[in-house]
Scaffold this active site. Structure first.
Site, short mmCIF file in Angstrom:
data_model
loop_
_atom_site.label_atom_id
_atom_site.label_comp_id
_atom_site.label_asym_id
_atom_site.label_seq_id
_atom_site.Cartn_x
_atom_site.Cartn_y
_atom_site.Cartn_z
N ASP A 151 0.85 -1.19 0.00
CA ASP A 151 0.00 0.00 0.00
C ASP A 151 0.88 1.24 0.00
OD1 ASP A 151 0.94 -0.12 2.59
OD2 ASP A 151 -1.01 0.13 3.55
N SER A 152 2.21 1.03 0.14
CA SER A 152 3.16 2.13 -0.02
C SER A 152 3.15 2.66 -1.44
CB SER A 152 4.57 1.67 0.38
OG SER A 152 4.90 0.47 -0.30
N ASP B 280 -1.12 -6.34 -0.80
CA ASP B 280 -1.22 -5.67 0.50
C ASP B 280 -2.63 -5.11 0.68
OD1 ASP B 280 -0.13 -4.82 2.87
OD2 ASP B 280 0.97 -3.12 2.01
N LYS C 159 -1.07 -9.51 2.57
CA LYS C 159 -0.49 -9.00 3.82
C LYS C 159 -1.50 -8.06 4.46
CE LYS C 159 2.89 -5.71 4.03
NZ LYS C 159 2.26 -4.69 4.88
N GLU D 70 -2.07 -5.53 8.22
CA GLU D 70 -1.41 -4.95 9.40
C GLU D 70 -2.20 -5.24 10.67
OE1 GLU D 70 -0.52 -0.81 8.80
OE2 GLU D 70 0.53 -1.19 6.92
N GLU E 21 8.08 -4.16 11.59
CA GLU E 21 8.59 -2.85 11.15
C GLU E 21 8.98 -2.00 12.36
OE1 GLU E 21 6.22 -0.93 8.14
OE2 GLU E 21 7.37 0.95 8.27
O1 KIV Z 1 3.51 -1.22 1.96
C1 KIV Z 1 4.69 -1.49 2.21
O2 KIV Z 1 5.61 -1.14 1.44
C2 KIV Z 1 5.00 -2.22 3.41
C3 KIV Z 1 6.43 -2.43 3.74
C4 KIV Z 1 6.96 -1.23 4.43
C5 KIV Z 1 6.64 -3.67 4.53
O3 KIV Z 1 4.13 -2.61 4.13
#
Ligand code: KIV
Length: 283
Positions: free
Chosen positions: A64-65, A103, A133, A135, A201
């Site tokens: 999600d980055s 993500d 993934k 959180e 993290e």
């Molecule tokens: O979205 C992302 O890039 C992440 C990494 C920082 C692990 O969750």
């Protein structure tokens, strides 16, 4: 294909067609068991995915980055499922060996296990992700279990969780001092719930090493020291496409900003001087 009919970019199709052994969750577990570090990078498009795959990176995270590294937002919060799925599809179409991690963005799984499962299904079906993934620690256990029972491998993400930036009071190391116990409890809870791996993290290195030693699932660190079973970085940070202040945990392996800047300036100068296109670029 003749020069005239070649499409712009031939991308994934141009790479070798030799059969490759895809990275699976059990390979990651075996890597942990034999002490072989696991590599993960973010990727959000076909060329970076194909390049990182060719380099032998084990996991490609369509993070999600992308929100603050591709779409121009300030944080990871605004990106939506509909925005992330096409990026995930581009990466999964282009990776031959690497495991592709979709993500789940903010708000797409926290409401209930059902919401989480249905969002994860979209990432697998529409995005071609091999796993997802999400959180959160113990509080996310029901979502992890629902997905895992529905056939979706889940990578958990504990410690500093950027989607909760405002609740956590900004970018801060998590698990220091007496909060180390809580981090350990979260790690145990996500493993117990059925996660196949866990990202940690911004966690003190000694705490992350303790978690890694205790869990049987692999840990992937970002700002969590060298005792994790693997490492992940955001590629624009690692290869210097992004400029400006970097987090302490980033190591810069290339300076792509300078390479692109020089290339763009040289192109501009050539066009202004009418030295491009030359005869060899013309029909
Ligand atoms: O979205 C992302 O890039 C992440 C990494 C920082 C692990 O969750």
């Amino acid at each position: 294909m003749s020069e005239e009919t070649a499409p712009y970019g031939s991308g994934a199709a141009a790479a070798s067609s030799a059969p490759v052994r895809k990275v699976r969750t059990h390979h990651l577990r075996e890597m942990k068991e034999r002490g072989e570090p696991i590599t993960m990078l973010t990727a959000y498009d076909m060329y970076t995915a194909a390049t990182f795959d060719e380099a032998g990176i084990d996991l490609l995270l369509v993070g999600d980055s992308a929100s603050n590294n591709v779409l121009g937002n300030e944080t990871s919060l605004p990106i939506t499922v509909d925005e992330l799925i096409p990026l995930t599809r581009a990466v999964s179409r282009s990776a031959k060996r690497a495991m592709v991690v979709g993500d789940l963005p903010f708000g797409s799984y926290q409401a209930s296990p059902e919401q989480g499962y249905l969002t994860a299904v979209r990432f697998m079906k529409e995005g071609g992700a091999h796993c997802v993934k999400l959180e959160g620690g113990a509080e996310m256990a029901p979502v992890i279990t629902k997905c895992a029972q529905g056939g979706i491998p889940v990578m958990a993400h504990i410690g500093f969780t950027p989607q909760s930036e405002h609740a956590l009071g900004g970018y801060r190391v998590q698990g220091r001092g007496e909060t180390a116990e809580r981090l350990l409890a979260d790690a145990r809870a996500v493993q117990e719930a059925g996660a196949f791996a866990v990202v940690m993290e911004m966690v003190p290195a000694d705490v992350a090493a303790q978690v890694s030693a205790e869990l049987h699932i692999p840990t992937i660190g970002i700002g969590a020291g060298n005792g994790c079973d693997g490492q992940v970085l955001v590629w624009q940070d690692a290869f210097g496409l992004r400029t400006g202040k970097m987090a302490r945990f980033v190591k810069q392996y290339a300076d792509l900003h300078s390479v692109l800047l020089e290339g763009a300036k040289a192109y501009k100068d050539d066009v202004k001087a009418r030295t491009f296109p030359a005869d060899e670029h013309s029909f």
